[in-house]
Motif scaffolding. Structure first.
Motif, PDB file in Angstrom:
ATOM      1  N   LEU A 195      -0.111   8.111 -29.713  1.00  0.00           N
ATOM      2  CA  LEU A 195      -0.310   8.632 -28.352  1.00  0.00           C
ATOM      3  C   LEU A 195      -1.774   8.734 -27.938  1.00  0.00           C
ATOM      4  CD1 LEU A 195       0.808   9.793 -25.729  1.00  0.00           C
ATOM      5  CD2 LEU A 195       0.863  12.038 -26.836  1.00  0.00           C
ATOM      6  N   PRO A 196      -2.669   9.324 -28.741  1.00  0.00           N
ATOM      7  CA  PRO A 196      -4.073   9.406 -28.286  1.00  0.00           C
ATOM      8  C   PRO A 196      -4.691   8.039 -28.010  1.00  0.00           C
ATOM      9  CG  PRO A 196      -3.688  10.876 -30.140  1.00  0.00           C
ATOM     10  CD  PRO A 196      -2.470  10.023 -30.027  1.00  0.00           C
ATOM     11  N   SER A 197      -4.432   7.075 -28.884  1.00  0.00           N
ATOM     12  CA  SER A 197      -5.006   5.741 -28.684  1.00  0.00           C
ATOM     13  C   SER A 197      -4.391   5.045 -27.481  1.00  0.00           C
ATOM     14  CB  SER A 197      -4.797   4.886 -29.940  1.00  0.00           C
ATOM     15  OG  SER A 197      -5.544   5.403 -31.022  1.00  0.00           O
ATOM     16  N   LEU A 198      -3.086   5.244 -27.270  1.00  0.00           N
ATOM     17  CA  LEU A 198      -2.437   4.649 -26.100  1.00  0.00           C
ATOM     18  C   LEU A 198      -3.024   5.223 -24.817  1.00  0.00           C
ATOM     19  CD1 LEU A 198       1.331   4.635 -27.219  1.00  0.00           C
ATOM     20  CD2 LEU A 198      -0.302   2.737 -27.278  1.00  0.00           C
ATOM     21  N   SER A 199      -3.244   6.519 -24.808  1.00  0.00           N
ATOM     22  CA  SER A 199      -3.839   7.158 -23.630  1.00  0.00           C
ATOM     23  C   SER A 199      -5.257   6.652 -23.392  1.00  0.00           C
ATOM     24  CB  SER A 199      -3.850   8.675 -23.810  1.00  0.00           C
ATOM     25  OG  SER A 199      -2.552   9.178 -24.010  1.00  0.00           O
ATOM     26  N   ASN A 200      -6.023   6.500 -24.459  1.00  0.00           N
ATOM     27  CA  ASN A 200      -7.385   5.980 -24.317  1.00  0.00           C
ATOM     28  C   ASN A 200      -7.389   4.553 -23.788  1.00  0.00           C
ATOM     29  OD1 ASN A 200      -8.573   8.346 -25.223  1.00  0.00           O
ATOM     30  ND2 ASN A 200      -8.574   7.707 -27.362  1.00  0.00           N
ATOM     31  N   THR A 201      -6.383   3.775 -24.195  1.00  0.00           N
ATOM     32  CA  THR A 201      -6.281   2.401 -23.691  1.00  0.00           C
ATOM     33  C   THR A 201      -6.043   2.404 -22.186  1.00  0.00           C
ATOM     34  OG1 THR A 201      -5.431   1.575 -25.799  1.00  0.00           O
ATOM     35  CG2 THR A 201      -4.997   0.235 -23.842  1.00  0.00           C
ATOM     36  N   LEU A 202      -5.166   3.296 -21.722  1.00  0.00           N
ATOM     37  CA  LEU A 202      -4.916   3.371 -20.278  1.00  0.00           C
ATOM     38  C   LEU A 202      -6.176   3.777 -19.528  1.00  0.00           C
ATOM     39  CD1 LEU A 202      -3.066   3.283 -17.841  1.00  0.00           C
ATOM     40  CD2 LEU A 202      -2.311   5.607 -18.386  1.00  0.00           C
ATOM     41  N   ILE A 203      -6.905   4.742 -20.057  1.00  0.00           N
ATOM     42  CA  ILE A 203      -8.164   5.153 -19.420  1.00  0.00           C
ATOM     43  C   ILE A 203      -9.143   3.976 -19.388  1.00  0.00           C
ATOM     44  CG2 ILE A 203     -10.189   6.654 -19.663  1.00  0.00           C
ATOM     45  CD1 ILE A 203      -8.277   8.770 -20.848  1.00  0.00           C
ATOM     46  N   GLY A 204      -9.197   3.233 -20.498  1.00  0.00           N
ATOM     47  CA  GLY A 204     -10.059   2.062 -20.531  1.00  0.00           C
ATOM     48  C   GLY A 204      -9.636   1.011 -19.516  1.00  0.00           C
ATOM     49  N   LEU A 205      -8.326   0.847 -19.326  1.00  0.00           N
ATOM     50  CA  LEU A 205      -7.837  -0.136 -18.357  1.00  0.00           C
ATOM     51  C   LEU A 205      -8.249   0.223 -16.934  1.00  0.00           C
ATOM     52  CD1 LEU A 205      -4.230  -0.968 -19.629  1.00  0.00           C
ATOM     53  CD2 LEU A 205      -6.107  -2.589 -19.282  1.00  0.00           C
ATOM     54  N   VAL A 206      -8.219   1.507 -16.621  1.00  0.00           N
ATOM     55  CA  VAL A 206      -8.639   1.935 -15.277  1.00  0.00           C
ATOM     56  C   VAL A 206     -10.066   1.460 -15.009  1.00  0.00           C
ATOM     57  CG1 VAL A 206      -9.199   3.930 -13.839  1.00  0.00           C
ATOM     58  CG2 VAL A 206      -7.073   3.907 -15.169  1.00  0.00           C
ATOM     59  N   LYS A 207     -10.935   1.617 -15.992  1.00  0.00           N
ATOM     60  CA  LYS A 207     -12.326   1.179 -15.820  1.00  0.00           C
ATOM     61  C   LYS A 207     -12.447  -0.351 -15.863  1.00  0.00           C
ATOM     62  CE  LYS A 207     -13.405   4.044 -19.134  1.00  0.00           C
ATOM     63  NZ  LYS A 207     -14.151   4.821 -20.155  1.00  0.00           N
ATOM     64  N   ASP A 208     -11.628  -0.987 -16.698  1.00  0.00           N
ATOM     65  CA  ASP A 208     -11.698  -2.450 -16.816  1.00  0.00           C
ATOM     66  C   ASP A 208     -11.230  -3.163 -15.554  1.00  0.00           C
ATOM     67  OD1 ASP A 208     -12.724  -2.292 -19.363  1.00  0.00           O
ATOM     68  OD2 ASP A 208     -10.804  -2.621 -20.374  1.00  0.00           O
TER      69      ASP A 208
END
Length: 223
Positions: free
Chosen positions: A151-164
């Protein structure tokens, strides 16, 4: 920066906000689409990397290595500008989503694979002794526990996608960053619109971090 200059920057930022906020759903849409499409693809890639078949392991490992070893911007260029030379032409929306999805899938696959491997082998053996087949063991025993780990890594990926998503502005997608650039082209004042865009990205990321913490606490209580 004197007071007058500061006032001009703040004024331009406020004036740009309506345009930027109108483009924010586009940014969120790209991020969510890439996440929703990237998750199942990443899961399949993760299972392929854990497969007994060398061909599947090799192909999936090559995919992950290529995506993680090249910049997302280059991947966008290859898909949007390169594929037409092979007879495959994509509109900016499709090109941007495909590039973001493939990139997300590669990173998500590593998160999912690590989460699956973190589950003790003894639990699989216990499930087998209870008569569960491999598919049932994965679905009922391994994946629920792996989801908590991931879960933490999945959430971080989504946050990264917003910026990407800002990178799809290079193929004329009118998302948050591109909207700021269009405002600047009209006003010739770059600081305010860029600052406003940065604050919106920050606000979205901060909100997602709050949601992440809530979900983590809920999963922890459920455990």
């Amino acid at each position: 920066m004197n007071t007058e200059q500061l006032q001009l920057v703040l004024q331009s930022a406020v004036q740009a906000l309506p345009t930027l906020l109108a483009a924010t759903p586009v940014t969120l849409g790209y991020a969510l689409a890439a996440m929703l499409l990237g998750l199942p693809l990443g899961f399949l890639v993760a299972l392929s990397r854990l497969s007994r078949f060398a061909g599947l392991r090799g192909a999936s490992s090559l995919f992950v290595s290529f995506i993680r070893g090249t910049p997302l911007l280059v991947q966008i260029f290859v898909i949007y500008y390169g594929l037409p030379s092979l007879g495959i032409t994509l509109n900016p929306v499709a090109g941007g989503i495909i590039a973001l999805t493939l990139n997300a899938a590669a990173y998500l696959s590593e998160t999912i694979r690590a989460a699956i491997l973190s589950i003790p082998r003894g639990q699989r053996e216990a499930a087998t002794s209870l008569g569960l087949n491999p598919s049932q063991t994965m679905r009922l025993v391994v994946l629920p526990q792996a989801a908590r780990v991931a879960l933490p890594s999945l959430s971080n990926t989504l946050i990264g996608l917003v910026k990407d998503t800002s990178l799809v502005s290079v193929i004329t997608v009118v998302e948050l960053l591109r909207s700021a650039q269009l405002v600047i082209a009209r006003t010739f004042e770059p600081f305010g619109p860029y600052l406003a865009a940065a604050l919106i990205y920050w606000a979205i990321s901060s909100l997602l971090e709050v949601v992440q913490r809530v979900l983590e606490r809920r999963f922890a209580r459920g455990g």
